[in-house]
Design a protein around this motif. Structure first.
Motif, PDB file in Angstrom:
ATOM      1  N   PHE A 230       0.833  -1.201   0.000  1.00  0.00           N
ATOM      2  CA  PHE A 230       0.000   0.000   0.000  1.00  0.00           C
ATOM      3  C   PHE A 230       0.872   1.258   0.000  1.00  0.00           C
ATOM      4  CE2 PHE A 230      -2.433   3.089   2.753  1.00  0.00           C
ATOM      5  CZ  PHE A 230      -3.354   3.451   1.784  1.00  0.00           C
ATOM      6  N   TRP A 231       1.890   1.259   0.839  1.00  0.00           N
ATOM      7  CA  TRP A 231       2.801   2.405   0.940  1.00  0.00           C
ATOM      8  C   TRP A 231       3.552   2.619  -0.373  1.00  0.00           C
ATOM      9  CZ3 TRP A 231       4.011   6.737   3.033  1.00  0.00           C
ATOM     10  CH2 TRP A 231       5.308   7.236   2.996  1.00  0.00           C
ATOM     11  N   LEU A 232       4.026   1.524  -0.975  1.00  0.00           N
ATOM     12  CA  LEU A 232       4.750   1.641  -2.244  1.00  0.00           C
ATOM     13  C   LEU A 232       3.832   2.155  -3.350  1.00  0.00           C
ATOM     14  CD1 LEU A 232       6.920  -1.617  -2.079  1.00  0.00           C
ATOM     15  CD2 LEU A 232       7.708   0.742  -1.798  1.00  0.00           C
ATOM     16  N   LEU A 233       2.588   1.705  -3.357  1.00  0.00           N
ATOM     17  CA  LEU A 233       1.625   2.193  -4.344  1.00  0.00           C
ATOM     18  C   LEU A 233       1.359   3.685  -4.168  1.00  0.00           C
ATOM     19  CD1 LEU A 233      -1.068  -0.654  -4.481  1.00  0.00           C
ATOM     20  CD2 LEU A 233       0.434   0.078  -6.325  1.00  0.00           C
ATOM     21  N   LEU A 234       1.201   4.109  -2.913  1.00  0.00           N
ATOM     22  CA  LEU A 234       0.952   5.532  -2.644  1.00  0.00           C
ATOM     23  C   LEU A 234       2.116   6.399  -3.104  1.00  0.00           C
ATOM     24  CD1 LEU A 234      -0.715   5.943   0.857  1.00  0.00           C
ATOM     25  CD2 LEU A 234      -1.717   6.343  -1.369  1.00  0.00           C
ATOM     26  N   ARG A 235       3.319   5.901  -2.936  1.00  0.00           N
ATOM     27  CA  ARG A 235       4.509   6.683  -3.320  1.00  0.00           C
ATOM     28  C   ARG A 235       4.593   6.885  -4.820  1.00  0.00           C
ATOM     29  NH1 ARG A 235      10.000   5.580  -0.302  1.00  0.00           N
ATOM     30  NH2 ARG A 235      10.435   7.383  -1.582  1.00  0.00           N
ATOM     31  N   ARG A 236       3.907   6.007  -5.562  1.00  0.00           N
ATOM     32  CA  ARG A 236       3.921   6.151  -7.022  1.00  0.00           C
ATOM     33  C   ARG A 236       2.915   7.182  -7.500  1.00  0.00           C
ATOM     34  NH1 ARG A 236       6.324   1.662  -9.880  1.00  0.00           N
ATOM     35  NH2 ARG A 236       5.072   2.233 -11.672  1.00  0.00           N
ATOM     36  N   LEU A 237       2.000   7.610  -6.610  1.00  0.00           N
ATOM     37  CA  LEU A 237       0.961   8.571  -7.020  1.00  0.00           C
ATOM     38  C   LEU A 237       1.556   9.950  -7.301  1.00  0.00           C
ATOM     39  CD1 LEU A 237      -2.121   7.928  -4.708  1.00  0.00           C
ATOM     40  CD2 LEU A 237      -1.927   7.494  -7.145  1.00  0.00           C
TER      41      LEU A 237
END
Lengths: 250, 52
Positions: free
Chosen positions: B45-52
């Motif tokens: 989840f954290w890695l996905l958010l960082r890609r936003l």
């Protein structure tokens, strides 16, 4: 949703067989993951959502607002009117004013005259600097003692509930997330919104706030990135901030 | 009556609530995947958010 998240975390802790938290290692992994997540959303809950309410109350009834606040802000480890005073009467009213009786909610100068780093600020602002300054606020008559005591009386029993159910749960899934909420989420936010804007005190043509016009950030954070506009017009509805910022720039 | 503001739609409301909803879902899945699965989900989840 923030309340639900805390309730879920407590339910997991209190049902270790169902949640797979039977060993100290499993509990450690759970707390190390849950506490930052809870701290993150609890910080936003106070620093953005309750923040908006302090400027523009949700309800028309003052009594309804007061009671709603009393159930709201313990989820960020704050008595309601204390945070409202901290933000509206200290931060907004004395924006970056240095020295005793100034804006102690933003970064301060160290004894050597240099401004403190973000990490130093974060580790001091909550609860230490806050607890140090509130008695001064009360003694100076800026924050009514009656309000301070009354709000503490409502806050303390509510805040104690998780500790009474299970002291370790209270420590790891209530106090620790709140420390993270106040230092890492709100503390970092407060620091970066005004750091290096101190020249404004001497020269009002300089910016008093840092803006973050990042669409994804503002879409999820009630446009708090339009911070200059927020300080220029604190009572303006958050939905109107982008248009107001655009109008100012024109 | 004030004109309807585009920020006040249900879609925007859901978007502003996305983070606490995601945290609640992650916590709820711990009953199914245990603490290590929860930690792995949170990391993704954290890695996905960082890609936003």
């Amino acid at each position: 949703m923030v309340v639900l998240a805390f309730i879920l975390a407590f339910a997991l802790w209190l049902n270790p067989e169902l949640a797979g938290l039977q060993t100290p290692l499993r509990k450690l992994v759970f707390v190390a993951t849950a506490a930052p997540l809870l701290g993150w959303i609890a910080g936003i809950n106070i620093g953005v959502n309750y923040h908006n309410h302090t400027h523009r109350p949700l309800f028309k009834s003052a009594r309804l607002n007061t009671w709603f606040e009393r159930l709201w802000t313990p989820f960020g480890a704050w008595p309601a009117k204390w945070w409202a005073h901290y933000h509206v009467n200290v931060h907004h009213a004395r924006l970056m004013t240095p020295g005793p009786g100034g804006d102690w909610t933003v970064r301060q100068k160290k004894p050597d005259g240099e401004y403190e780093s973000c990490l130093r600020y974060q580790l001091r602002i909550w609860p230490w600097r806050t607890l140090q300054n509130f008695p001064r606020e009360i003694r100076a008559g800026h924050f009514p003692a009656r309000t301070a005591v009354l709000e503490l009386i409502w806050f303390a029993p509510l805040y104690a509930i998780p500790f009474l159910i299970d002291p370790l749960m209270g420590l790891w899934l209530w106090l620790l997330p709140h420390w993270l909420a106040n230092t890492m989420t709100m503390g970092r936010g407060m620091y970066i919104q005004h750091a290096e804007c101190e020249p404004w005190l001497e020269d009002k043509t300089q910016p008093h706030s840092a803006d973050f016009p990042v669409p994804a950030f503002n879409l999820t954070m009630f446009n708090i990135g339009y911070h200059t506009e927020h300080h220029n017009q604190p009572g303006l509805h958050w939905a109107e901030l982008p248009a107001a910022a655009e109008a100012r720039e024109r | 009556m004030a004109p309807f503001h585009h920020e006040l739609t249900f879609r925007r409301f859901a978007l502003r609530s996305a983070l606490p909803i995601a945290v609640a879902i992650l916590l709820a899945t711990t009953f199914l995947v245990g603490p290590f699965g929860f930690a792995a989900e949170a990391l993704v989840f954290w890695l996905l958010l960082r890609r936003l």
